[in-house]
Scaffold this motif. Sequence first.
Motif, PDB file in Angstrom:
ATOM      1  N   ASN A 117      -8.596  -2.345 -48.261  1.00  0.00           N
ATOM      2  CA  ASN A 117      -7.942  -2.299 -46.953  1.00  0.00           C
ATOM      3  C   ASN A 117      -6.941  -3.416 -46.734  1.00  0.00           C
ATOM      4  N   ALA A 118      -7.126  -4.555 -47.396  1.00  0.00           N
ATOM      5  CA  ALA A 118      -6.484  -5.746 -46.872  1.00  0.00           C
ATOM      6  C   ALA A 118      -5.505  -6.467 -47.777  1.00  0.00           C
ATOM      7  N   PRO A 156       2.636  -8.245 -45.573  1.00  0.00           N
ATOM      8  CA  PRO A 156       1.609  -8.949 -44.794  1.00  0.00           C
ATOM      9  C   PRO A 156       1.632  -8.609 -43.298  1.00  0.00           C
ATOM     10  N   ASP A 157       2.746  -8.135 -42.778  1.00  0.00           N
ATOM     11  CA  ASP A 157       2.798  -7.841 -41.344  1.00  0.00           C
ATOM     12  C   ASP A 157       2.356  -6.426 -41.004  1.00  0.00           C
ATOM     13  N   THR A 158       2.581  -5.530 -41.931  1.00  0.00           N
ATOM     14  CA  THR A 158       2.297  -4.117 -41.622  1.00  0.00           C
ATOM     15  C   THR A 158       1.156  -3.558 -42.466  1.00  0.00           C
ATOM     16  N   LEU A 159       0.823  -4.266 -43.532  1.00  0.00           N
ATOM     17  CA  LEU A 159      -0.159  -3.792 -44.511  1.00  0.00           C
ATOM     18  C   LEU A 159       0.245  -2.482 -45.168  1.00  0.00           C
ATOM     19  N   LEU A 160       1.515  -2.151 -45.058  1.00  0.00           N
ATOM     20  CA  LEU A 160       1.975  -0.957 -45.776  1.00  0.00           C
ATOM     21  C   LEU A 160       2.333  -1.350 -47.202  1.00  0.00           C
ATOM     22  N   THR A 208       0.827   2.241 -55.086  1.00  0.00           N
ATOM     23  CA  THR A 208      -0.125   3.105 -54.384  1.00  0.00           C
ATOM     24  C   THR A 208      -1.444   2.370 -54.358  1.00  0.00           C
ATOM     25  N   VAL A 209      -1.987   2.200 -53.187  1.00  0.00           N
ATOM     26  CA  VAL A 209      -3.217   1.435 -53.108  1.00  0.00           C
ATOM     27  C   VAL A 209      -4.168   2.118 -52.131  1.00  0.00           C
ATOM     28  N   GLY A 210      -5.450   2.123 -52.484  1.00  0.00           N
ATOM     29  CA  GLY A 210      -6.401   2.813 -51.610  1.00  0.00           C
ATOM     30  C   GLY A 210      -7.798   2.246 -51.769  1.00  0.00           C
ATOM     31  N   ASP A 211      -8.694   2.829 -51.038  1.00  0.00           N
ATOM     32  CA  ASP A 211     -10.073   2.349 -50.990  1.00  0.00           C
ATOM     33  C   ASP A 211     -10.957   3.206 -51.900  1.00  0.00           C
ATOM     34  N   PHE A 250      -8.429   0.623 -55.291  1.00  0.00           N
ATOM     35  CA  PHE A 250      -7.720   0.954 -56.531  1.00  0.00           C
ATOM     36  C   PHE A 250      -6.230   0.762 -56.314  1.00  0.00           C
ATOM     37  N   ILE A 265      -2.234   1.504 -58.115  1.00  0.00           N
ATOM     38  CA  ILE A 265      -1.418   2.202 -59.112  1.00  0.00           C
ATOM     39  C   ILE A 265       0.025   1.696 -58.998  1.00  0.00           C
TER      40      ILE A 265
END
Lengths: 679, 679
Positions: free
Chosen positions: A183-184, A213-217, A223-226, A240, A242
């Motif tokens: 998430n972070a 760091p401001d939007t966490l996008l 590609t990043v996920g939980d 994870f 990619i």
Amino acid sequence: MGDVNSEFSAGPLDYYRKQASFDWRKMKEFIYSKEELNFLKNAHNKIKQYPEFLPPTTALSFDEERYRTYRQSAIARGHPGVLFDEDFFMYYDFAPSTQTRLAMTLTVFNGILGAFGDEDLQEIRKQSEQGKISGCFILTEIGHGTNVKGIRTRATYDKESDEFIIHTPDFEAAKAWGGGLGNAATHALFFAQLYVDGKNHGPHIFLAPIRHPDTLLPYPGVTVGDMGEKIGLNGVDNGFLIFNNYRVPRKYLVNKTGGVTSQGTYSTPFESPSQRFAASLLALSGARVGVIISSETLGGHAVTIAVRYSGVRRQFGPQDEEIPILEYQTQQYRLLPYLASVYVFKVFSRYLKGIFNEHVRIIKQGDIHDYISMLGIEIHVITSAAKPLYTWIMRDAIQSSREACGGHGYLKAAGIGNLRNDQDAALTYEGENWVLNQQTSNFLLKIWPSILEGTTLAFPVNSGDYLNDAINILNTFKFSANNFEELYRLDVILDTFKWLVCYLLKRTYDKRQELLQNGANKFDAGNNIQVFYAKRLSTAYIQHFILKKFEEKILSCLDTSLKTVLERILLLYGLFSLDKYLDVLYQGGFIAGDRPASLIQDGITEMCSRLKNDAVSLVDAIAAPDFVLNSVIGSSDGQVYHHLENALFSSPYGTERPTWWKDIVNWQNIASTPPNSKL
Amino acid sequence: MGDVNSEFSAGPLDYYRKQASFDWRKMKEFIYSKEELNFLKNAHNKIKQYPEFLPPTTALSFDEERYRTYRQSAIARGHPGVLFDEDFFMYYDFAPSTQTRLAMTLTVFNGILGAFGDEDLQEIRKQSEQGKISGCFILTEIGHGTNVKGIRTRATYDKESDEFIIHTPDFEAAKAWGGGLGNAATHALFFAQLYVDGKNHGPHIFLAPIRHPDTLLPYPGVTVGDMGEKIGLNGVDNGFLIFNNYRVPRKYLVNKTGGVTSQGTYSTPFESPSQRFAASLLALSGARVGVIISSETLGGHAVTIAVRYSGVRRQFGPQDEEIPILEYQTQQYRLLPYLASVYVFKVFSRYLKGIFNEHVRIIKQGDIHDYISMLGIEIHVITSAAKPLYTWIMRDAIQSSREACGGHGYLKAAGIGNLRNDQDAALTYEGENWVLNQQTSNFLLKIWPSILEGTTLAFPVNSGDYLNDAINILNTFKFSANNFEELYRLDVILDTFKWLVCYLLKRTYDKRQELLQNGANKFDAGNNIQVFYAKRLSTAYIQHFILKKFEEKILSCLDTSLKTVLERILLLYGLFSLDKYLDVLYQGGFIAGDRPASLIQDGITEMCSRLKNDAVSLVDAIAAPDFVLNSVIGSSDGQVYHHLENALFSSPYGTERPTWWKDIVNWQNIASTPPNSKL
Ligand SMILES: Cc1cc2nc3c(=O)[nH]c(=O)nc-3n(C[C@H](O)[C@H](O)[C@H](O)COP(=O)(O)OP(=O)(O)OC[C@H]3O[C@@H](n4cnc5c(N)ncnc54)[C@H](O)[C@@H]3O)c2cc1C
Ligand SMILES: Cc1cc2nc3c(=O)[nH]c(=O)nc-3n(C[C@H](O)[C@H](O)[C@H](O)COP(=O)(O)OP(=O)(O)OC[C@H]3O[C@@H](n4cnc5c(N)ncnc54)[C@H](O)[C@@H]3O)c2cc1C
């Protein structure tokens, strides 16, 4: 709810507390350092002010648990020294998910940047320390965990732009499991194969900014996920990652073990790629020490709950009055060897942390080659055997505690289920147990020929000194105890373990030679000695050292009442551990005939019965405060039935009907409704 | 998702499937009866039409899980013969909570009324069968589980009104844990101390209406609630029940084992209260057989997942190409003995169910004393040792499977965590394992003097025939194998177990005598032989019988390809079981010297390697359909990475930010907000 150092309230546990042969407060101060006790005292005082740290009043959903952990981490970080302390937060006896998150995102992330990153990267480390960015560390890929060298993420140097192009060829090569990544994390440290001019220089550590760091996008190309729901530790956002031909500047190669010039020239201070790789992995043992400690903490919670419950719960008895189940031989056997393990482990892990810190200090003053100094290797050898031993024994401690509490132990409110779920991860991460054990046995197998040749080997922390005397040990050591009195001597147990290590080492080595001679290749020969040879060897090796360290600790004890009970603990642990090697002892002729096995086994149950009156005070000395332990059957006041009553009446349904109660009455409606989905 | 009998799709598992030495379909038909396969096939076809039975797409809350189970039960009841079938639903390989609920509310409730209730109560049974009312059965109280005689709920006969007054003196005496009681039961069957004219006649079974069937509101005088969240089986509404001088008519005493006339005269067809009590408890063994079977089913799921994953997962290798982890000795050892156990257990539990059914048939034709006939006792002795053995080995099978799958095994989507949580209850209910084992050892200890005297004892199902030859066995049996060929013979293993049982029986008996002679009272002497004597005795006793029954099953096999692999399974299971007794074998002089232990242990790893190419097909033969197994790493197509990718991307957060992502960015806000609660 009280303070760690306050008295316990009067109640059903007084029966045993009054019989204790020692003062639990003194024991506490003997086992833990003043600094550790102070840290925990302050930490408990702080967290109990925050609802985020108090037991939740209703079951948490996955998202709630995650959010709660996140808030806990934020609160911890807001209290440096009190809750967030590099040196002490591995001693947290609360909030395992938060502890893991902090360890991964801070200790490991900052630690690697500090140790292996050059000046350019220290700015990033500082930003992380200040909480401006958030890190994570990822060795693992979806397709590769244990075989780190097999990872497939690529970092290709592009001379043109002076950048690395990071690429994930397919989903199997996705970086996986990173704690704090789900998430972070705004930044990731990860291993990738370093390619320069088409040549692969092997796995190196890289840094990449991955989310704003401001939007966490995530940034384009990322590609990043939980990882989703896990068996436990759901507060930790394992994730994870990619990369799609994602570019990072050259300086983002964490280059102290190997770097690339702007001209595209690769260089490393190490003689061989395998030395280089070993150094970067050895640097990670710190996290392993953390896992060892948190495992023993969770096991200690479980044993605390079960021993207290067993001191209160009564069932059957010789006369009309029922007796506490702690009086039963089986119940003692199911709990007290694990209680002893927790004690022995606590002492050893604090020793281990000490030598580890010392090693880090040496490296900071010395140079990068110190990672692979003999001290570095010995610490690695010890830790690689200790981590499996601790985590397996604590797994068993938790499970046995759960079962020993009967039906009420199966209630979530008993608190043991969560301990099991969280501790379970420790069997796998920071080195899968079975494979990690091989590190130790491989080392021992490697030195055996030198020992046979009579070369004297130096062990900086003396874990294997006696190996220099192996031939003599094998030829002359024999089991000498004929009765309890002779058995209950630590040198008898230590000598037995010395013999076991020598014998198993010889046998394992010989077995491998035999396989090789029969035509097996090295790979197969190495694999086909694991189950009954190498694994038992590495366990015996660490058992001996753990026992020895506890003996030294006892020697430092000036209080005779503590000393007596500590000796019993050590003997119980020692005999309990020896029992698992009876076959080897018989096989190798170290023992013979009917008596020794009985002596050792009867010695275990006898030692249990000598410890049972002290058991409640022994857990008092290591118990977390009630609001942390959060167990209706294990609280310090022993008011099991009172707490159970409250818990049952305030459970989700309590005495109310579910909202859908009409469906129970009219069940035929459900039964006769045709299914609304076809597969 | 296919049908149980269809082919599996081509994929990574073909590598092993092609190497299998037998046809998995034939194996399936050999292990299971046609009727069972048919039942399961129809059940699977039915449930997959109902979303209630399909894997949930999002994590379920406690209430949702409960409601889902309730709907599943209703659907099952709506499909008699297909889903709800007294004889077959213990073979459910799906929906463990629903299975447990059905077993408690129907089989047990109706069974007890049928067996022990007189004509007056058959109307209630019929209403339950028709689903007009809903039952439960409660032996346990908050304060008493194992010691049923110690329960404190009272049923006092009131001659005046010809009623019983049921009363719960305090919370500890609340009836507890009843499955089906928490949310739904309208009627409870429970044990209470029967008082007539101030005299206590001991625990008897009573019936009480507790909730109104139309409103589910409890009747005045009844407090009933739910036990709350548990470690697993949360679909089952375990409940507690408190009576406040609650009146039920005299006929609500379930009186076939003991009744009261309207004049207040107590009578029982049994000679002694303990015989009467034994008969009512023996009648409950049916549920124990159910637990045995469902335990082995859950263990089978775990092993299926782990074996398939191990056939696909690759890590390291002798050359560049990595090999499936199933090729490693350690991985084989961590899985294949459990796979063998599942097979051996499946055969034995079906045998057990057969003799149990036969016994019930005899009782129905005979009279109530048949409960305590020698057949009844032998079944009890077998079941009491088999239940702990099965549930512990399956616990280990599940745990070992979880660990063998590494990190991905820790994902909830791997499906092993839930298996562990659900199976965990089986260690406790239907007789806590450690105490249940005593039933078997106590029986054996009781007959030992007769054996010594030369009395020939009859065992109706022949589980202990060889005990009549004990003296000879002790004097003459010796381990005779000198090499694998000689070791890999079932008679060698069976003979070793025969010797073990005789030896442990003698030792346990002698040890107890020794304790008694040294002044211990009977109670203590009985307790102080448990850990290393009595418990191992009862396990060895059942191991021998289980092995023997599997041997008989193999003898009935006409297909040589099946026969070969079944023999290997039996040998692996036998050696794996023997390994736990090596100390006893050495101690008693059954083996001596270096060789036997090595032979047995090397024999285990060797047998594992001979079975590894068959392992995937062996799990195929017992695997539940994919939609039941519901494991991203264990599905029959072997597409581990494909399923993992789907699971990760569709996990709760997937690649999205949590709704509270701003709190991550602005963590200092949380950190600096003063706590909003003070303790
Ligand atoms: C909760 C959790 C948090 C984690 N956090 C992180 C993190 O922050 N960063 C990170 O990088 N990783 C993390 N991990 C991943 C973890 O490090 C890996 O799971 C671990 O290294 C094991 O690798 P694997 O899962 O790929 O298992 P594998 O290596 O695939 O092992 C699977 C099985 O194969 C066996 N096996 C493999 N090789 C051999 C061999 N040579 N001989 C015999 N048997 C073998 C293993 O013993 C095991 O039984 C985390 C994992 C978990 C569960
Ligand atoms: C999920 C679940 C469902 C259940 N469903 C039902 C149900 O439908 N109906 C019902 O009536 N009950 C039910 N039970 C209750 C179950 O039958 C009891 O939990 C079980 O009988 C054990 O009793 P206990 O929990 O009181 O444990 P205890 O008897 O208190 O045992 C606690 C510990 O003491 C030890 N101990 C006790 N006596 C001795 C001894 N003599 N020697 C040595 N050690 C001893 C035990 O081994 C155990 O370790 C259920 C339980 C669970 C977990």
